[in-house]
Design a protein around this motif. Structure first.
Motif, PDB file in Angstrom:
ATOM      1  N   ARG A 411     132.866  21.510  41.295  1.00 38.09           N
ATOM      2  CA  ARG A 411     133.201  21.378  42.709  1.00 38.09           C
ATOM      3  C   ARG A 411     131.943  21.062  43.535  1.00 38.09           C
ATOM      4  NH1 ARG A 411     137.872  23.733  44.964  1.00 38.09           N
ATOM      5  NH2 ARG A 411     138.474  24.063  42.789  1.00 38.09           N
ATOM      6  N   ILE A 412     130.814  21.630  43.142  1.00 34.14           N
ATOM      7  CA  ILE A 412     129.560  21.313  43.839  1.00 34.14           C
ATOM      8  C   ILE A 412     129.228  19.836  43.680  1.00 34.14           C
ATOM      9  CG2 ILE A 412     127.073  21.765  43.906  1.00 34.14           C
ATOM     10  CD1 ILE A 412     127.662  24.621  43.011  1.00 34.14           C
ATOM     11  N   HIS A 413     129.400  19.314  42.451  1.00 36.24           N
ATOM     12  CA  HIS A 413     129.157  17.887  42.210  1.00 36.24           C
ATOM     13  C   HIS A 413     130.021  17.024  43.142  1.00 36.24           C
ATOM     14  CE1 HIS A 413     126.338  17.508  38.886  1.00 36.24           C
ATOM     15  NE2 HIS A 413     126.949  18.505  38.243  1.00 36.24           N
ATOM     16  N   ARG A 418     129.968  13.336  48.051  1.00 31.63           N
ATOM     17  CA  ARG A 418     130.483  12.868  49.342  1.00 31.63           C
ATOM     18  C   ARG A 418     129.389  12.817  50.410  1.00 31.63           C
ATOM     19  NH1 ARG A 418     135.286  17.279  49.448  1.00 31.63           N
ATOM     20  NH2 ARG A 418     136.361  16.661  47.503  1.00 31.63           N
ATOM     21  N   GLY A 419     128.184  13.246  50.046  1.00 26.69           N
ATOM     22  CA  GLY A 419     127.083  13.234  51.004  1.00 26.69           C
ATOM     23  C   GLY A 419     127.037  14.450  51.902  1.00 26.69           C
ATOM     24  N   THR A 420     127.712  15.535  51.504  1.00 26.22           N
ATOM     25  CA  THR A 420     127.721  16.752  52.318  1.00 26.22           C
ATOM     26  C   THR A 420     126.868  17.839  51.651  1.00 26.22           C
ATOM     27  OG1 THR A 420     129.760  17.543  51.246  1.00 26.22           O
ATOM     28  CG2 THR A 420     129.991  16.224  53.256  1.00 26.22           C
ATOM     29  N   GLN A 421     126.874  19.022  52.240  1.00 30.99           N
ATOM     30  CA  GLN A 421     126.021  20.121  51.785  1.00 30.99           C
ATOM     31  C   GLN A 421     126.860  21.283  51.263  1.00 30.99           C
ATOM     32  OE1 GLN A 421     123.922  20.825  55.462  1.00 30.99           O
ATOM     33  NE2 GLN A 421     122.391  19.225  55.072  1.00 30.99           N
ATOM     34  N   GLY A 532     120.728  16.829  57.685  1.00 32.61           N
ATOM     35  CA  GLY A 532     122.035  16.352  57.231  1.00 32.61           C
ATOM     36  C   GLY A 532     122.083  15.762  55.844  1.00 32.61           C
ATOM     37  N   ASP A 533     120.951  15.652  55.159  1.00 38.16           N
ATOM     38  CA  ASP A 533     120.967  15.100  53.801  1.00 38.16           C
ATOM     39  C   ASP A 533     121.589  16.099  52.835  1.00 38.16           C
ATOM     40  OD1 ASP A 533     119.636  12.832  54.725  1.00 38.16           O
ATOM     41  OD2 ASP A 533     117.664  13.764  54.440  1.00 38.16           O
ATOM     42  N   PRO A 534     122.206  15.624  51.736  1.00 35.82           N
ATOM     43  CA  PRO A 534     122.816  16.538  50.765  1.00 35.82           C
ATOM     44  C   PRO A 534     121.794  17.541  50.226  1.00 35.82           C
ATOM     45  CG  PRO A 534     123.527  14.294  50.334  1.00 35.82           C
ATOM     46  CD  PRO A 534     122.454  14.205  51.383  1.00 35.82           C
ATOM     47  N   CYS A 535     122.177  18.793  50.179  1.00 37.65           N
ATOM     48  CA  CYS A 535     121.319  19.852  49.650  1.00 37.65           C
ATOM     49  C   CYS A 535     122.194  21.040  49.297  1.00 37.65           C
ATOM     50  CB  CYS A 535     120.231  20.260  50.655  1.00 37.65           C
ATOM     51  SG  CYS A 535     120.866  21.033  52.150  1.00 37.65           S
ATOM     52  N   ILE A 536     121.605  22.001  48.591  1.00 40.52           N
ATOM     53  CA  ILE A 536     122.311  23.228  48.223  1.00 40.52           C
ATOM     54  C   ILE A 536     121.532  24.399  48.802  1.00 40.52           C
ATOM     55  CG2 ILE A 536     123.172  24.674  46.357  1.00 40.52           C
ATOM     56  CD1 ILE A 536     123.265  22.212  44.568  1.00 40.52           C
ATOM     57  N   LEU A 537     122.185  25.165  49.637  1.00 39.53           N
ATOM     58  CA  LEU A 537     121.619  26.399  50.180  1.00 39.53           C
ATOM     59  C   LEU A 537     122.075  27.552  49.306  1.00 39.53           C
ATOM     60  CD1 LEU A 537     122.294  25.884  53.963  1.00 39.53           C
ATOM     61  CD2 LEU A 537     120.109  26.678  53.085  1.00 39.53           C
ATOM     62  N   VAL A 538     121.144  28.381  48.886  1.00 38.87           N
ATOM     63  CA  VAL A 538     121.512  29.587  48.150  1.00 38.87           C
ATOM     64  C   VAL A 538     120.773  30.754  48.781  1.00 38.87           C
ATOM     65  CG1 VAL A 538     119.731  29.102  46.405  1.00 38.87           C
ATOM     66  CG2 VAL A 538     121.534  30.743  45.894  1.00 38.87           C
ATOM     67  N   GLY A 539     121.499  31.813  49.116  1.00 40.59           N
ATOM     68  CA  GLY A 539     120.825  32.904  49.798  1.00 40.59           C
ATOM     69  C   GLY A 539     121.674  34.136  49.964  1.00 40.59           C
ATOM     70  N   THR A 540     121.080  35.099  50.646  1.00 44.35           N
ATOM     71  CA  THR A 540     121.699  36.409  50.878  1.00 44.35           C
ATOM     72  C   THR A 540     122.364  36.419  52.252  1.00 44.35           C
ATOM     73  OG1 THR A 540     119.614  37.247  51.775  1.00 44.35           O
ATOM     74  CG2 THR A 540     119.958  37.508  49.414  1.00 44.35           C
ATOM     75  N   GLN A 541     122.612  37.625  52.778  1.00 47.25           N
ATOM     76  CA  GLN A 541     123.331  37.721  54.040  1.00 47.25           C
ATOM     77  C   GLN A 541     122.538  37.182  55.226  1.00 47.25           C
ATOM     78  OE1 GLN A 541     124.379  41.760  54.814  1.00 47.25           O
ATOM     79  NE2 GLN A 541     122.323  42.553  54.487  1.00 47.25           N
ATOM     80  N   MET A 542     121.281  36.780  55.000  1.00 47.38           N
ATOM     81  CA  MET A 542     120.554  36.078  56.060  1.00 47.38           C
ATOM     82  C   MET A 542     121.278  34.795  56.466  1.00 47.38           C
ATOM     83  SD  MET A 542     116.558  36.475  54.934  1.00 47.38           S
ATOM     84  CE  MET A 542     115.980  35.643  56.401  1.00 47.38           C
ATOM     85  N   LEU A 543     122.114  34.257  55.559  1.00 50.08           N
ATOM     86  CA  LEU A 543     122.857  33.034  55.847  1.00 50.08           C
ATOM     87  C   LEU A 543     124.242  33.318  56.409  1.00 50.08           C
ATOM     88  CD1 LEU A 543     122.122  30.890  52.647  1.00 50.08           C
ATOM     89  CD2 LEU A 543     121.333  30.423  54.958  1.00 50.08           C
ATOM     90  N   PRO A 550     126.630  21.897  60.352  1.00 51.38           N
ATOM     91  CA  PRO A 550     127.751  20.948  60.491  1.00 51.38           C
ATOM     92  C   PRO A 550     128.065  20.156  59.231  1.00 51.38           C
ATOM     93  CG  PRO A 550     125.815  20.208  61.730  1.00 51.38           C
ATOM     94  CD  PRO A 550     125.525  21.595  61.270  1.00 51.38           C
ATOM     95  N   LYS A 551     127.092  20.013  58.311  1.00 49.77           N
ATOM     96  CA  LYS A 551     127.338  19.212  57.103  1.00 49.77           C
ATOM     97  C   LYS A 551     127.746  20.056  55.893  1.00 49.77           C
ATOM     98  CE  LYS A 551     126.906  15.374  56.621  1.00 49.77           C
ATOM     99  NZ  LYS A 551     125.769  14.479  56.449  1.00 49.77           N
ATOM    100  N   VAL A 552     127.825  21.388  56.030  1.00 49.34           N
ATOM    101  CA  VAL A 552     128.248  22.235  54.913  1.00 49.34           C
ATOM    102  C   VAL A 552     129.768  22.185  54.804  1.00 49.34           C
ATOM    103  CG1 VAL A 552     128.444  24.605  54.079  1.00 49.34           C
ATOM    104  CG2 VAL A 552     126.256  23.771  54.924  1.00 49.34           C
ATOM    105  N   THR A 553     130.264  21.697  53.686  1.00 46.17           N
ATOM    106  CA  THR A 553     131.716  21.606  53.477  1.00 46.17           C
ATOM    107  C   THR A 553     132.213  22.523  52.371  1.00 46.17           C
ATOM    108  OG1 THR A 553     131.350  19.715  51.994  1.00 46.17           O
ATOM    109  CG2 THR A 553     131.842  19.241  54.317  1.00 46.17           C
TER     110      THR A 553
END
Length: 734
Positions: A411-413, A418-421, A532-543, A550-553
């Motif tokens: 699903r991440i792929h 699609r160019g989203t995050q 806005g470029d595709p990326c993966i955020l990984v984190g704790t409750q700070m997020l 806006p680009k996280v889908t």
């Protein structure tokens, strides 16, 4: 005249002193006074002026110095703190100290630190200097260019030599003067209040703003709005009316990390001074902001928990954002809850208070359902954003790669293509929550806590997240001597490593306490995300809250089961709030979002209610369970905690206390006494802990009982070997 003084000690009493030699005629309650206390000198707060004392006048020591001619604690703050000390059963002297900025606690004067500036004298003229005095002429030229005054640092920056200022002063060409610091962020470039126009409101937002505008006097309101529904715009437009009426607004946010972006949003809207109050400021900055608030210059105050004690000359509105957040409860020392103090303060001032949250605490929600608070709702997202689609991903019988299932990786792929995050949430920092011997199964435990050491790879070490103990990574198992020590479980560092393998061309951005320790580290990460470029955020409750991506889908919660079976009765509530707060980061703009919850309990009834019926349905079911279990908000709790260096000593102290109270018939039938029992983590930071729970259906008999028990604990023969604390309305049972 006798000074009755509150001194910052753990003693539940006030102390009498004779007045100092100088200045007793200006003494008023709320002034600070320096007094002798044992072998040291301390700074206390004058509570009252008396004519009699229980001690002979000859036995009273004289106060050393009256530090203020007018009270530093205004009457409303003095009343707020006194009420809080009484409600939370805390010594008044320590509570009053907590309400003051650090510099005032240390005896510094309660005024701005004046800046020394230099300006040309009225007779200053370059012709009075010899043409050979080039450096003096250059310096005087700079002064003439700044007739309103300039600091020595600014002179040096412009090439002047401040060492020659005294020479010019002796010649009558320059003079120094002092000026208070300028109020930061003040904008006098226009007469209008707003820098930018308010955003258009949808009908639910409009109803909420109109309800705020119509509010007269004390009006508590709950603004329950789904994430992305535009609660901040409601805050801004409510504050606009407050500022137009010449009043001040106090906005409480749960964490220091949310303060900069909140301040930026408010500064972009308003021309008036917007000041911050949080632990990240220097002591001098905090005192200056406190003073600007007291004199009414600061029109909007934004701060964390302790900002509730900020003086306001013209209070008009209090807003508590993310009111459900546990950060509003102080967890050591003076254990107050800033949200509840905000409600008390709003009532005393006779002003509206707005509590905002997408996932209100059950206490606040029950107040709204019972009619004590007005219930305002925002059920849809602002603009064209649609709510995200939830999916429970059953990971039973699946092979996980550092907590990542194959369907999730696929699903991440899809989303990156699609160019989203993508945002992945795991509330465990470090590489692995445990380091375990592969031969004998023994984990590496903390020697000071009943907890396992967390493995970190950047830099490599073991770290206890409970007592902060840090050690090198051992080479061998302490139990069997094997060198087969391997990580068990996944933290954010390990997930980051595995994501880099699966997605080598995609930036992986880790956001946790370790990766954001350096100054501006979080801001740099957020700037990269907002490009806005595709990326993966990984984190704790700070997020989890306050951020707009806006680009996280796709949002994936790697361990949705954490908290489902907690020993804390609030565990399910906290889990639901965290899940929905994280899920709210998905699909906040025009792009549709989806939320995946990896779980081993896909058929859990409360989890299904939360995902398919929403927080309101979940909260109502949870309230019914609380009512049946005689738990808050349908009952009131106070925890008496004790800790000692020897196992069993804290528990025996509390048992002895309960038996003593029973023998003296001090426990009314309306108050239940449960325990004592060891804390959920019995050993922490080298101390063994136990707790005694008092429970009642009414606050008054509970508080009366606790007051009596305080007296017993203070005179208990074991009190010197045990440290005890009180927690009224606890939110954690640890």
């Amino acid at each position: 005249m006798i000074f009755r003084v509150a001194i910052p000690t753990p003693l539940y009493r006030l102390f009498d002193y004779r007045p100092p030699i100088y200045g007793p005629e200006t003494a008023q309650p709320g002034c600070r006074v320096r007094v002798p206390f044992g072998r040291r000198e301390v700074i206390g707060v004058l509570v009252s002026l008396e004519t009699e004392s229980e001690f002979p006048l000859s036995k009273l020591k004289p106060a050393l110095e009256l530090l203020d001619t007018t009270p530093v604690l205004t009457q409303d703050l003095f009343q707020l703190t006194s009420w809080a000390a009484q409600y939370y059963q805390h010594p008044l002297g320590d509570a009053l100290q907590q309400a003051l900025p650090v510099l005032l606690r240390q005896g510094q004067p309660a005024h701005f630190q004046h800046q020394t500036l230099w300006r040309p004298s009225s007779e200053a003229d370059l012709n009075q200097l010899s043409s050979r005095a080039e450096r003096q002429r250059e310096l005087l030229t700079l002064l003439l260019e700044h007739p309103q005054g300039i600091s020595t640092d600014a002179l040096r920056a412009e090439g002047g030599n401040p060492a020659l200022l005294n020479t010019l002063s002796e010649k009558g060409l320059a003079e120094s003067f002092e000026r208070p610091p300028a109020l930061p962020h003040a904008d006098n470039t226009g007469h209008e209040l707003l820098r930018e126009a308010p955003l258009p409101l949808h009908d639910e937002q409009l109803q909420a703003v109109e309800a705020m505008h119509r509010a007269q006097g004390f009006a508590p309101m709950l603004l329950e709005g789904v994430t992305g529904s535009g609660k901040t715009e409601v805050y801004l437009q409510a504050i606009q009316r407050c500022i137009e009426e010449g009043k001040q607004a106090l906005v409480l946010v749960p964490e220091i990390g949310l303060t900069p972006q909140t301040i930026a949003r408010f500064k972009a809207r308003f021309r008036v001074p917007v000041l911050a109050l949080h632990s990240g400021l220097t002591d001098r900055q905090r005192l200056d902001a406190w003073l600007w608030a007291r004199e009414g210059s600061a029109r909007i105050l934004i701060g964390t928990r302790s900002a509730i004690f900020t003086p306001l000359k013209h209070p008009g509105l209090i807003i508590v954002d993310e009111e459900h957040d546990g950060s509003f409860k102080q967890q050591d020392g003076f254990r107050y809850h800033a949200r509840d103090l905000a409600i008390f303060r709003a009532r005393e001032h006779g002003i509206p208070i707005l509590l905002g949250s997408a996932t209100p605490s059950l206490e606040t929600l029950q107040n709204a359902l019972s009619g004590r608070f007005r219930h305002l709702r925002l059920t849809r997202r602002a603009g064209n954003a649609k709510p995200p689609r939830f999916e429970l991903l059953d990971i039973r019988q699946q092979q996980l790669d550092a907590g990542l299932s194959a369907p999730l990786i696929n699903r991440i792929h899809e989303h990156l293509a699609r160019g989203t995050q993508v945002l992945l949430f795991l509330n465990r920092r470090g590489f692995s929550p445990a380091l375990v011997c592969h031969d004998c199964g023994t984990p590496v435990d903390c020697t000071r806590c009943d907890a396992r050491m967390t493995l970190h790879r950047q830099p490599p070490h073991l770290h206890c997240h409970h007592c902060d103990r840090q050690t090198p990574i051992p080479r061998q198992c302490a139990q069997c001597g094997s060198d087969q020590l391997r990580p068990a479980g996944s933290g954010t560092e390990r997930v980051e490593d595995r994501l880099a393998v699966h997605f080598p061309k995609t930036p992986i951005l880790r956001v946790d306490r370790d990766s954001t320790q350096r100054k501006h580290a979080l801001e740099r990460i957020m700037d990269q995300v907002h490009q806005g470029d595709p990326c993966i955020l990984v984190g704790t409750q700070m997020l989890a809250k306050g951020h707009h991506f806006p680009k996280v889908t796709l949002v994936a919660i790697l361990d949705a089961d954490a908290g489902l079976f907690s020993a804390d009765f609030r565990g399910m509530e906290k889990t639901a709030q965290l899940i929905l707060q994280v899920a709210g980061r998905a699909g906040r703009a025009d792009l549709p979002g989806e939320v995946l919850l990896q779980t081993f309990n896909a058929d859990h009834p409360m989890l299904n209610t939360l995902v398919h019926a929403g927080y309101d349905a979940f909260a109502r079911e949870e309230l019914q369970l609380r009512r049946g279990g005689y738990l808050p908000p349908f009952a009131y709790h106070t925890l008496i905690r004790a800790e000692a260096t020897r196992q069993g000593l804290a528990e025996s102290f509390l048992l002895s206390l309960r038996e003593l109270a029973a023998q003296q018939q001090l426990l009314p039938d309306s108050v239940q006494c449960i325990g004592p029992f060891p804390s959920l983590m019995e050993k922490r930071a080298g101390l063994f802990r136990a707790q005694l729970l008092l429970q009642a259906g009414q606050r008054k008999p509970l508080h009366q009982t606790v007051s009596i028990l305080i007296g017993l604990m203070q005179t208990h023969p074991e009190a010197r070997r045990v440290r005890w604390t009180l927690d009224v309305d606890p939110i954690d049972s640890y």
